[in-house]
Design a protein around this motif. Structure first.
Motif, PDB file in Angstrom:
ATOM      1  N   GLU A   1       0.752  -1.234  -0.018  1.00 45.20           N
ATOM      2  CA  GLU A   1      -0.085  -0.016  -0.052  1.00 45.20           C
ATOM      3  C   GLU A   1       0.960   1.178   0.081  1.00 45.20           C
ATOM      4  O   GLU A   1       0.687   2.195  -0.812  1.00 45.20           O
ATOM      5  N   ARG A   2       1.846   1.203   0.984  1.00 41.87           N
ATOM      6  CA  ARG A   2       2.536   2.501   0.988  1.00 41.87           C
ATOM      7  C   ARG A   2       3.391   2.602  -0.240  1.00 41.87           C
ATOM      8  O   ARG A   2       3.636   3.544  -0.818  1.00 41.87           O
ATOM      9  N   LEU A   3       3.895   1.640  -0.883  1.00 47.04           N
ATOM     10  CA  LEU A   3       4.810   1.817  -2.134  1.00 47.04           C
ATOM     11  C   LEU A   3       3.889   2.293  -3.310  1.00 47.04           C
ATOM     12  O   LEU A   3       4.285   3.058  -4.153  1.00 47.04           O
ATOM     13  N   THR A   4       2.595   2.024  -3.199  1.00 51.13           N
ATOM     14  CA  THR A   4       1.692   2.140  -4.280  1.00 51.13           C
ATOM     15  C   THR A   4       1.577   3.698  -4.391  1.00 51.13           C
ATOM     16  O   THR A   4       1.409   4.511  -5.255  1.00 51.13           O
ATOM     17  N   LEU A   5       1.161   4.134  -2.932  1.00 47.86           N
ATOM     18  CA  LEU A   5       1.152   5.588  -2.486  1.00 47.86           C
ATOM     19  C   LEU A   5       2.221   6.502  -2.898  1.00 47.86           C
ATOM     20  O   LEU A   5       1.990   7.552  -3.636  1.00 47.86           O
ATOM     21  N   VAL A   6       3.514   5.780  -2.873  1.00 46.61           N
ATOM     22  CA  VAL A   6       4.608   6.766  -3.281  1.00 46.61           C
ATOM     23  C   VAL A   6       4.846   6.568  -4.833  1.00 46.61           C
ATOM     24  O   VAL A   6       4.962   7.777  -5.408  1.00 46.61           O
ATOM     25  N   GLU A   7       4.878   5.392  -5.504  1.00 45.70           N
ATOM     26  CA  GLU A   7       5.136   5.260  -6.850  1.00 45.70           C
ATOM     27  C   GLU A   7       3.866   5.790  -7.794  1.00 45.70           C
ATOM     28  O   GLU A   7       4.191   6.222  -8.729  1.00 45.70           O
ATOM     29  N   PHE A   8       2.781   5.883  -7.332  1.00 46.63           N
ATOM     30  CA  PHE A   8       1.801   6.235  -8.143  1.00 46.63           C
ATOM     31  C   PHE A   8       1.288   7.780  -7.951  1.00 46.63           C
ATOM     32  O   PHE A   8       0.315   8.316  -8.353  1.00 46.63           O
ATOM     33  N   GLY A   9       2.170   8.619  -7.040  1.00 42.04           N
ATOM     34  CA  GLY A   9       2.103  10.071  -7.059  1.00 42.04           C
ATOM     35  C   GLY A   9       1.438  10.720  -5.783  1.00 42.04           C
ATOM     36  O   GLY A   9       1.418  11.953  -5.805  1.00 42.04           O
ATOM     37  N   LEU A  10       0.777   9.968  -4.988  1.00 41.24           N
ATOM     38  CA  LEU A  10       0.057  10.767  -3.960  1.00 41.24           C
ATOM     39  C   LEU A  10       1.316  11.046  -2.764  1.00 41.24           C
ATOM     40  O   LEU A  10       0.951  12.267  -2.405  1.00 41.24           O
ATOM     41  N   ASP A  11       2.180  10.330  -2.338  1.00 39.10           N
ATOM     42  CA  ASP A  11       3.141  10.719  -1.574  1.00 39.10           C
ATOM     43  C   ASP A  11       4.742  10.061  -2.058  1.00 39.10           C
ATOM     44  O   ASP A  11       5.082   9.420  -1.727  1.00 39.10           O
ATOM     45  N   PRO A  12       5.130  10.916  -3.016  1.00 39.43           N
ATOM     46  CA  PRO A  12       6.216  10.649  -3.745  1.00 39.43           C
ATOM     47  C   PRO A  12       7.401  10.308  -2.852  1.00 39.43           C
ATOM     48  O   PRO A  12       8.580   9.707  -3.077  1.00 39.43           O
ATOM     49  N   LYS A  13       7.587  11.323  -1.774  1.00 36.91           N
ATOM     50  CA  LYS A  13       8.762  11.256  -0.717  1.00 36.91           C
ATOM     51  C   LYS A  13       8.374  10.417   0.477  1.00 36.91           C
ATOM     52  O   LYS A  13       9.263  10.185   1.298  1.00 36.91           O
ATOM     53  N   SER A  14       7.510   9.615   0.270  1.00 35.99           N
ATOM     54  CA  SER A  14       7.086   8.526   1.289  1.00 35.99           C
ATOM     55  C   SER A  14       7.056   9.158   2.893  1.00 35.99           C
ATOM     56  O   SER A  14       7.911   8.939   3.870  1.00 35.99           O
ATOM     57  N   LEU A  15       6.411  10.198   2.811  1.00 37.42           N
ATOM     58  CA  LEU A  15       6.217  11.024   4.453  1.00 37.42           C
ATOM     59  C   LEU A  15       5.217  10.648   5.234  1.00 37.42           C
ATOM     60  O   LEU A  15       5.489  10.121   6.527  1.00 37.42           O
TER      61      LEU A  15
END
Length: 257
Positions: free
Chosen positions: A186-200
């Motif tokens: 889930e976290r990886l998807t949020l990062v890679e698909f643009g919602l949270d690109p810096k994984s914050l």
């Protein structure tokens, strides 16, 4: 159905949840601390996320005790967190490979079948979601999930991340450490698909803080009804929002010195 995720995105209540999360993330990304210290904020968020994911698997260790613990579940969550940032591009093109890698990292010390789909018909159910599908049906559902991740969908990242998480959590494709794999994906998807690109955003912490609503949301998803799927996506939106709140608190603490 050419774009099932886009259909989910149009369900009543989903678009509002997506918009609210987008606003929360945008506010976080405007914090002045992130101009120079976003990698440090991401690292602190990742540590909190790993601790929370392990706690949801039953290994609830205080944050300050994490560096000394030898608990295999916690160690697995930490390994997953440490490697997640390097898996983004592969996640888009070869998600099955990434899932196998995540399981290898998460389940070391827990099983010898690292990265291999389960062959047993039953799987543990730590969240009380209900019986997982049999091994053959699970393989077919994972194939479908791989198709969703690699497809060209117009759906927001939150919707895809929620479905990725739910499918892995209810299928339990490996039979060990599946929850850690699901939350990492889930976290990886949020990062890679643009919602949270810096994984914050510490989304895993959000799921932990929501308590029994986590399992309830997955059970709602399993009904397959529009209402149940909406309830789960909105749950994930709430978890991301709580994860954003934690990241904001990290920024504020760093700003105070």
């Amino acid at each position: 159905m050419s774009d099932p995720l886009a259909v989910i995105a149009e369900l009543p209540g989903v678009s509002e949840a997506v918009a609210d999360v987008r606003k929360a993330v945008d506010r976080l990304y405007g914090h002045r601390v992130l101009r120079r210290k976003s990698p440090e904020v991401s690292a602190r968020s990742a540590l909190r996320g790993a601790r929370a994911s392990a706690a949801l698997e039953g290994a609830d260790i205080p944050l300050e005790a994490i560096p000394e613990t030898t608990d295999p579940v916690v160690q697995g969550a930490l390994r997953v967190s440490a490697e997640l940032g390097g898996l983004g591009r592969t996640w888009r093109t070869a998600p099955r490979q990434v899932l196998a890698r995540l399981h290898t990292l998460a389940a070391a010390g827990l099983t010898e079948d690292l990265g291999r789909p389960r062959t047993a018909e039953a799987a543990p159910d730590p969240l009380g979601v209900g019986a997982a599908p049999g091994a053959e049906a699970t393989v077919a559902r994972v194939d479908g999930l791989v198709g969703l991740v690699t497809a060209d969908s117009k759906a927001p990242a939150l919707v895809l991340a929620a479905i990725v998480h739910a499918e892995l959590a209810v299928l339990r494709p490996f039979g060990t450490a599946d929850g850690i794999v699901a939350r990492a994906a889930e976290r990886l998807t949020l990062v890679e698909f643009g919602l949270d690109p810096k994984s914050l955003a510490a989304v895993e912490l959000g799921h932990l803080e929501l308590g029994p609503a986590y399992g309830e949301g997955l059970r709602a998803y399993l009904t397959g009804t529009p209402e149940g799927i909406t309830a789960w996506v909105r749950h994930c939106a709430a978890a991301v929002t709580l994860g954003v709140r934690e990241a904001t608190a990290i920024c504020e603490a760093m700003q105070r010195g």
